[in-house]
Scaffold this motif. Structure first.
Motif, PDB file in Angstrom:
ATOM      1  N   ASN A 170       0.594  -1.129  -0.135  1.00  0.00           N
ATOM      2  CA  ASN A 170      -0.050  -0.203   0.483  1.00  0.00           C
ATOM      3  C   ASN A 170       1.503   0.994   0.217  1.00  0.00           C
ATOM      4  O   ASN A 170       0.839   2.305  -1.018  1.00  0.00           O
ATOM      5  CB  ASN A 170      -1.022  -0.005   1.311  1.00  0.00           C
TER       6      ASN A 170
ATOM      7  N   GLU B 188       1.477   4.106  -2.457  1.00  0.00           N
ATOM      8  CA  GLU B 188       0.859   6.173  -2.931  1.00  0.00           C
ATOM      9  C   GLU B 188       2.178   6.354  -3.194  1.00  0.00           C
ATOM     10  O   GLU B 188       1.615   6.959  -4.051  1.00  0.00           O
ATOM     11  CB  GLU B 188       0.416   5.353  -1.260  1.00  0.00           C
TER      12      GLU B 188
ATOM     13  N   LYS C 136      -9.472   9.303   1.656  1.00  0.00           N
ATOM     14  CA  LYS C 136      -8.063   9.053   0.875  1.00  0.00           C
ATOM     15  C   LYS C 136      -8.365   8.314  -0.435  1.00  0.00           C
ATOM     16  O   LYS C 136      -7.868   8.390  -1.619  1.00  0.00           O
ATOM     17  CB  LYS C 136      -6.896   7.979   1.892  1.00  0.00           C
ATOM     18  N   GLU C 137      -9.493   7.002  -0.596  1.00  0.00           N
ATOM     19  CA  GLU C 137      -9.862   6.502  -1.341  1.00  0.00           C
ATOM     20  C   GLU C 137     -10.610   7.393  -2.767  1.00  0.00           C
ATOM     21  O   GLU C 137     -10.467   7.320  -3.875  1.00  0.00           O
ATOM     22  CB  GLU C 137     -10.663   5.308  -1.170  1.00  0.00           C
TER      23      GLU C 137
ATOM     24  N   LYS D 146      -9.718   7.863  -6.208  1.00  0.00           N
ATOM     25  CA  LYS D 146     -10.697   7.916  -7.489  1.00  0.00           C
ATOM     26  C   LYS D 146     -10.492   9.138  -8.397  1.00  0.00           C
ATOM     27  O   LYS D 146     -10.407   8.632  -9.127  1.00  0.00           O
ATOM     28  CB  LYS D 146     -11.854   7.033  -6.836  1.00  0.00           C
TER      29      LYS D 146
END
Length: 658
Positions: free
Chosen positions: A387, A391, A473-474, A478
């Protein structure tokens, strides 16, 4: 070496020389060719002649063997093929008859290859570790290859492959001969004339030119030889264990890595040179003593380039560490579920560098930057976190994906020159300190680099949101993954009136704006007449002229030409142009309505020209009469010409709408 014993023309056996000195096959020599598959007849004829002479105890002379003495070694310039075959025959005889004791090993170990370290190590291990030869063995090469001392990478070495072929033939011809070692070691049946060239005043270069025996090495072999010379001269590996040395690893552990992952046409030489060239380019960019021209040469002028000239102690250390790091890394773990858009690699970031993504077998500046970012993550983080790695690469991707889009939708890469490559490499070098948790690093640190300043500042804004409101964050990810936005979401933040205070960010509005981009702007197919007609309904301070971002003059009709979005990427330019408010209002309207609803519900003000109302309400006008998407508007705006092309030459090239 004993000069008396080595006088020119003296008849000697193979063991005569080995008892007195080493035999080193020099780097100027070609690979061992006699053992090649295509030379089977020549090899077997030679072995048959040796067998017959041993069986009949009749002397056979193998003509002259030319060479020179270097330190304590004899380096043959002619006779390499015969000497190598004799070495293998003597090893075989000792191994078959259990004569390979320490004394014999000490003699045979004096034969070595300098052309490739893998060849040298194979000869050494063949003697020191050997195999057991049995009557049941039809061939010996499978037993050797399956030995725990045999490196998989040695299969890349043509000399070793040729030696294995010869060993199989020797086993076939000589297994039944009794007392083979005794016949070879105690008699002078197989002999040759030993000639030292320098005693005749001849140089190695002259000999090579006269006899055309020198074979050009590959760029990779030349590079290894040049690096080894620099290592020795500068003592970069002083007191280091041999098995940790550059030349040992590049022919063993590192070669295995490239063979298992990146072989091409049964070779990894080109792949490894691509790998090395990229590392040297990065090193040059990080070295303030070198400049843009050096970067350009490494990127473009590969045919005439001496890579070794760029090897300094720092770049050597970088190359060594990179080889070591990748050899220890599971390449599959570096795969990313991340769209790199136009810089997407067909297989992986590493593959794009070492194999290339096109017929030219090369990689772009940007791909090299992505590779450097990946390499720095491996260096800086002993514990891999998928992850965190993604990032880190996401932030780098956003930076390198920037480009100055023009009003025609052309989007050149931000990294397209040595100067920009230099700038971004140094930026990545600075950012890499925080690659283990890039958002925390951006949140807490101010950067010295000014490269891609605007995009870096946006990444810091996003980092602040992610750190202070991790639940977003997601959604941020997106949003920036959108095909139109491509990592840059400043326009989206403007749409939601974000004031740089994460706690005040309207999450619902951000979510809805993201959905609009996801639904309406995911690719070229999204550019349609409904979008154009909907844009004509948007006003800023009562002005309905979103198309004023582009203009030209049509002398034929004394009118100003305008464009109604000819390319999808023009929208990216438009978002950050002086007309961006038009697009922002459309985005916010699309949260609750689609194009058709916006068009149908639009009520034109009285002062709006009729032709503009018709373009909005009559889909056939843009769909059938204006396929070029260029229009021309006279100064009085009483009519509009729908143009057949961008550069119409006659008045009839425009369909009139009033």
């Amino acid at each position: 070496m004993n000069n008396e014993k080595s006088s020119n023309g003296q008849t000697l056996t193979f063991l005569d020389i080995l008892n007195d000195s080493k035999i080193e096959i020099p780097i100027v020599q070609r690979d061992y060719a006699q053992g090649r598959t295509e030379h089977k007849r020549v090899r077997q004829a030679f072995l048959q002649a040796l067998k017959e002479s041993l069986h009949a105890k009749k002397e056979i002379k193998l003509d002259f063997i030319y060479g020179n003495n270097t330190d304590d070694a004899f380096q043959p310039l002619d006779g390499q093929q015969r000497l190598t075959t004799l070495f293998l025959l003597h090893w075989y005889a000792a191994a078959k008859e259990n004569k390979l004791d320490d004394t014999v090993k000490d003699i045979l170990i004096n034969f070595s290859y300098e052309t490739r370290i893998s060849s040298r190590e194979f000869c050494k291990d063949l003697i020191e570790k050997s195999i057991i030869i049995c009557k049941e063995d039809d061939t010996l090469s499978p037993k050797i290859v399956d030995s725990n001392w045999f490196f998989l990478s040695w299969k890349l070495d043509p000399t070793i492959n040729a030696m294995l072929n010869t060993i199989d033939d020797i086993h076939r011809y000589f297994f039944e001969i009794d007392s083979l070692w005794e016949k070879l070691s105690l008699s002078k049946i197989i002999t040759f004339n030993h000639l030292i060239l320098k005693d005749f005043g001849l140089s190695d270069d002259l000999y090579i030119k006269m006899n055309a025996r020198g074979k050009l090495l590959t760029s990779f072999e030349n590079f290894k030889a040049g690096v080894q010379q620099k290592i020795n001269q500068n003592e970069w590996e002083k007191n280091i264990d041999f098995k940790e040395s550059f030349l040992f690893k590049i022919d063993t552990k590192w070669a295995d890595f490239f063979w298992n992952n990146f072989k091409k046409k049964n070779s990894t030489d080109d792949s490894q040179m691509n790998f090395i060239k990229t590392l040297l380019m990065i090193s040059v960019a990080l070295d303030n003593k070198l400049g843009s021209e050096d970067i350009r040469r490494l990127q473009e002028d590969t045919s005439a380039l001496n890579f070794t000239s760029y090897v300094t102690e720092d770049s050597f250390d970088f190359i060594y560490r990179s080889y070591d790091a990748y050899a220890e890394t599971d390449i599959s773990s570096l795969s990313l579920n991340l769209d790199f858009w136009r810089h997407q690699s067909s297989e992986s970031i590493t593959s794009s560098i070492v194999v290339g993504d096109d017929e030219s077998n090369s990689s772009s500046y940007t791909q090299k930057v992505l590779f450097y970012a990946q390499t720095e993550y491996i260096f800086k983080n002993s514990k891999y976190d998928g992850n965190k790695f993604e990032e880190w690469m996401r932030v780098v991707r956003n930076i390198v994906s920037r480009g100055n889009v023009d009003k025609n939708g052309k989007r050149p890469d931000i990294i397209r020159s040595p100067d920009t490559f230099h700038g971004v490499i140094n930026l990545i070098n600075e950012l890499a300190e925080g690659s283990g948790d890039i958002y925390d690093y951006l949140y807490t640190n101010t950067l010295k680099s000014t490269f891609a300043k605007e995009q870096v500042e946006e990444e810091r804004k996003k980092a602040k949101i992610i750190i202070e409101r991790p639940e977003l964050k997601e959604l941020i990810f997106k949003t920036e993954d959108n095909e139109l936005l491509r990592g840059r979401i400043t326009f989206v933040l403007e749409c939601i009136a974000y004031n740089n205070e994460p706690k005040e960010l309207d999450i619902n509005l951000l979510y809805n704006v993201q959905l609009v981009f996801e639904k309406y702007f995911f690719g070229d197919i999204c550019l349609n007449d409904e979008l154009r007609r909907a844009m004509l309904t948007i006003d800023i301070d009562g002005e309905f002229d979103f198309y004023s971002y582009w203009w030209s003059y049509w002398n034929v009709a004394n009118a100003t030409k305008r464009k109604l979005f000819g390319q999808f990427r023009e929208l990216e330019y438009y978002m950050y142009s002086e007309q961006s408010e038009y697009f922002k209002k459309l985005i916010l309207k699309l949260i609750n309505k689609d194009y058709q609803q916006i068009i149908e519900e639009f009520e034109a003000p009285v002062e709006m020209p009729n032709w503009k109302k018709r373009l909005i309400k009559e889909p056939s006008l843009l769909g059938e009469k204006c396929k070029s998407k260029y229009i021309a508007i006279p100064e009085d705006e009483l009519l509009c010409y729908l143009l057949k092309s961008q550069r119409p030459r006659e008045l009839s090239d425009g369909y009139v709408v009033r």
